[in-house]
Design a protein around this motif. Structure first.
Motif, PDB file in Angstrom:
ATOM      1  N   CYS A  82       0.847  -1.183   0.000  1.00  0.00           N
ATOM      2  CA  CYS A  82       0.000   0.000   0.000  1.00  0.00           C
ATOM      3  C   CYS A  82       0.885   1.236   0.000  1.00  0.00           C
ATOM      4  N   LYS A  83       0.450   2.251  -0.758  1.00  0.00           N
ATOM      5  CA  LYS A  83       1.107   3.550  -0.745  1.00  0.00           C
ATOM      6  C   LYS A  83       0.034   4.607  -0.515  1.00  0.00           C
ATOM      7  N   VAL A  84       0.342   5.554   0.359  1.00  0.00           N
ATOM      8  CA  VAL A  84      -0.564   6.673   0.593  1.00  0.00           C
ATOM      9  C   VAL A  84       0.199   7.972   0.368  1.00  0.00           C
ATOM     10  N   LYS A  85      -0.520   8.983  -0.094  1.00  0.00           N
ATOM     11  CA  LYS A  85       0.108  10.263  -0.396  1.00  0.00           C
ATOM     12  C   LYS A  85      -0.337  11.303   0.626  1.00  0.00           C
ATOM     13  N   LYS A  86       0.648  11.957   1.229  1.00  0.00           N
ATOM     14  CA  LYS A  86       0.359  13.011   2.200  1.00  0.00           C
ATOM     15  C   LYS A  86       1.381  14.124   2.011  1.00  0.00           C
ATOM     16  N   ASP A  87       0.907  15.358   1.937  1.00  0.00           N
ATOM     17  CA  ASP A  87       1.772  16.527   1.769  1.00  0.00           C
ATOM     18  C   ASP A  87       2.717  16.380   0.582  1.00  0.00           C
ATOM     19  N   GLY A  88       2.213  15.790  -0.508  1.00  0.00           N
ATOM     20  CA  GLY A  88       2.992  15.648  -1.726  1.00  0.00           C
ATOM     21  C   GLY A  88       4.004  14.521  -1.729  1.00  0.00           C
ATOM     22  N   LYS A  89       4.057  13.741  -0.659  1.00  0.00           N
ATOM     23  CA  LYS A  89       5.001  12.622  -0.569  1.00  0.00           C
ATOM     24  C   LYS A  89       4.238  11.305  -0.492  1.00  0.00           C
ATOM     25  N   TRP A  90       4.868  10.260  -1.026  1.00  0.00           N
ATOM     26  CA  TRP A  90       4.305   8.909  -0.958  1.00  0.00           C
ATOM     27  C   TRP A  90       4.963   8.145   0.180  1.00  0.00           C
ATOM     28  N   PHE A  91       4.162   7.405   0.915  1.00  0.00           N
ATOM     29  CA  PHE A  91       4.643   6.544   2.003  1.00  0.00           C
ATOM     30  C   PHE A  91       4.126   5.141   1.721  1.00  0.00           C
ATOM     31  N   SER A  92       5.005   4.141   1.827  1.00  0.00           N
ATOM     32  CA  SER A  92       4.585   2.790   1.474  1.00  0.00           C
ATOM     33  C   SER A  92       4.874   1.798   2.585  1.00  0.00           C
ATOM     34  N   ALA A  93       4.157   0.694   2.523  1.00  0.00           N
ATOM     35  CA  ALA A  93       4.342  -0.408   3.467  1.00  0.00           C
ATOM     36  C   ALA A  93       4.053  -1.711   2.741  1.00  0.00           C
ATOM     37  N   GLU A  94       4.655  -2.777   3.248  1.00  0.00           N
ATOM     38  CA  GLU A  94       4.423  -4.126   2.725  1.00  0.00           C
ATOM     39  C   GLU A  94       4.147  -5.058   3.891  1.00  0.00           C
ATOM     40  N   SER A  95       3.354  -6.076   3.633  1.00  0.00           N
ATOM     41  CA  SER A  95       3.051  -7.063   4.662  1.00  0.00           C
ATOM     42  C   SER A  95       2.666  -8.370   3.989  1.00  0.00           C
ATOM     43  N   VAL A 148      -1.724  -3.715   5.931  1.00  0.00           N
ATOM     44  CA  VAL A 148      -0.783  -2.907   5.153  1.00  0.00           C
ATOM     45  C   VAL A 148      -1.307  -1.479   4.973  1.00  0.00           C
ATOM     46  N   ILE A 149      -2.608  -1.301   4.896  1.00  0.00           N
ATOM     47  CA  ILE A 149      -3.189   0.040   4.851  1.00  0.00           C
ATOM     48  C   ILE A 149      -2.845   0.792   6.137  1.00  0.00           C
ATOM     49  N   CYS A 150      -3.025   0.135   7.261  1.00  0.00           N
ATOM     50  CA  CYS A 150      -2.736   0.767   8.551  1.00  0.00           C
ATOM     51  C   CYS A 150      -1.257   1.116   8.685  1.00  0.00           C
ATOM     52  N   LEU A 151      -0.394   0.227   8.251  1.00  0.00           N
ATOM     53  CA  LEU A 151       1.047   0.475   8.358  1.00  0.00           C
ATOM     54  C   LEU A 151       1.489   1.643   7.476  1.00  0.00           C
ATOM     55  N   ALA A 152       0.960   1.723   6.260  1.00  0.00           N
ATOM     56  CA  ALA A 152       1.305   2.837   5.373  1.00  0.00           C
ATOM     57  C   ALA A 152       0.777   4.156   5.939  1.00  0.00           C
ATOM     58  N   ALA A 153      -0.433   4.126   6.468  1.00  0.00           N
ATOM     59  CA  ALA A 153      -1.017   5.337   7.054  1.00  0.00           C
ATOM     60  C   ALA A 153      -0.204   5.823   8.247  1.00  0.00           C
ATOM     61  N   LEU A 154       0.236   4.893   9.086  1.00  0.00           N
ATOM     62  CA  LEU A 154       1.046   5.275  10.237  1.00  0.00           C
ATOM     63  C   LEU A 154       2.388   5.864   9.800  1.00  0.00           C
ATOM     64  N   LYS A 155       2.992   5.295   8.769  1.00  0.00           N
ATOM     65  CA  LYS A 155       4.245   5.861   8.244  1.00  0.00           C
ATOM     66  C   LYS A 155       4.045   7.299   7.795  1.00  0.00           C
ATOM     67  N   ALA A 156       2.925   7.548   7.153  1.00  0.00           N
ATOM     68  CA  ALA A 156       2.642   8.878   6.622  1.00  0.00           C
ATOM     69  C   ALA A 156       2.546   9.938   7.714  1.00  0.00           C
ATOM     70  N   VAL A 157       2.175   9.513   8.918  1.00  0.00           N
ATOM     71  CA  VAL A 157       2.088  10.468  10.031  1.00  0.00           C
ATOM     72  C   VAL A 157       3.294  10.380  10.959  1.00  0.00           C
ATOM     73  N   GLY A 158       4.329   9.652  10.523  1.00  0.00           N
ATOM     74  CA  GLY A 158       5.574   9.611  11.266  1.00  0.00           C
ATOM     75  C   GLY A 158       5.691   8.558  12.340  1.00  0.00           C
ATOM     76  N   VAL A 159       4.839   7.539  12.281  1.00  0.00           N
ATOM     77  CA  VAL A 159       4.894   6.466  13.266  1.00  0.00           C
ATOM     78  C   VAL A 159       5.350   5.182  12.575  1.00  0.00           C
ATOM     79  N   GLU A 160       6.486   4.648  13.001  1.00  0.00           N
ATOM     80  CA  GLU A 160       7.008   3.407  12.445  1.00  0.00           C
ATOM     81  C   GLU A 160       6.585   2.240  13.352  1.00  0.00           C
ATOM     82  N   VAL A 161       6.040   1.212  12.742  1.00  0.00           N
ATOM     83  CA  VAL A 161       5.616   0.010  13.468  1.00  0.00           C
ATOM     84  C   VAL A 161       6.304  -1.185  12.871  1.00  0.00           C
ATOM     85  N   GLU A 162       6.845  -2.036  13.723  1.00  0.00           N
ATOM     86  CA  GLU A 162       7.510  -3.250  13.230  1.00  0.00           C
ATOM     87  C   GLU A 162       6.552  -4.412  13.222  1.00  0.00           C
TER      88      GLU A 162
END
Length: 111
Positions: free
Chosen positions: A77-90, A97-111
């Motif tokens: 999943c890739k989400v776009k926020k403030d002109g940047k793309w943030f991606s996650a794989e699972s 994977v939607i939740c992980l990409a969304a969290l990356k976009a707001v600056g929260v890294e989850v393992e």
């Protein structure tokens, strides 16, 4: 980190909700409580397991791409926020994977 902890992080950091728990609130009482600033109940909102709830997470972003091959346990999943793309794989699910990409976009890294 377990899935419920990820759900709570998504509720707080992505959706912007105050998170809390409540038992037995009727809908009209619940809505009034929300208007007064009481915490949102997240007991039944599970974006890591419910695709309907995960779509509400994607609605918070300008653009998104949900890719993958379920038969190969390959979710991206890739989400776009403030002109940047943030991606996650699972390898677990498209919801996660939607939740992980969304969290990356707001600056929260989850393992």
């Amino acid at each position: 980190m377990n899935l419920r902890e990820i759900d709570r992080l998504v509720a707080e950091k992505v959706m912007g909700w105050k998170v809390g728990y409540s038992i037995g609130l009727e809908t009209n009482v619940y809505n009034s409580a929300m208007e007064l600033g009481y915490p949102r109940v997240v007991d039944e909102w599970i974006p890591t397991k419910s695709i309907d709830d995960a779509w509400t997470v994607l609605d918070k972003f300008v653009d998104y791409e949900l890719l993958g091959t379920p038969c190969k346990n390959d979710y991206r999943c890739k989400v776009k926020k403030d002109g940047k793309w943030f991606s996650a794989e699972s390898s677990e699910s498209s919801e996660l994977v939607i939740c992980l990409a969304a969290l990356k976009a707001v600056g929260v890294e989850v393992e």
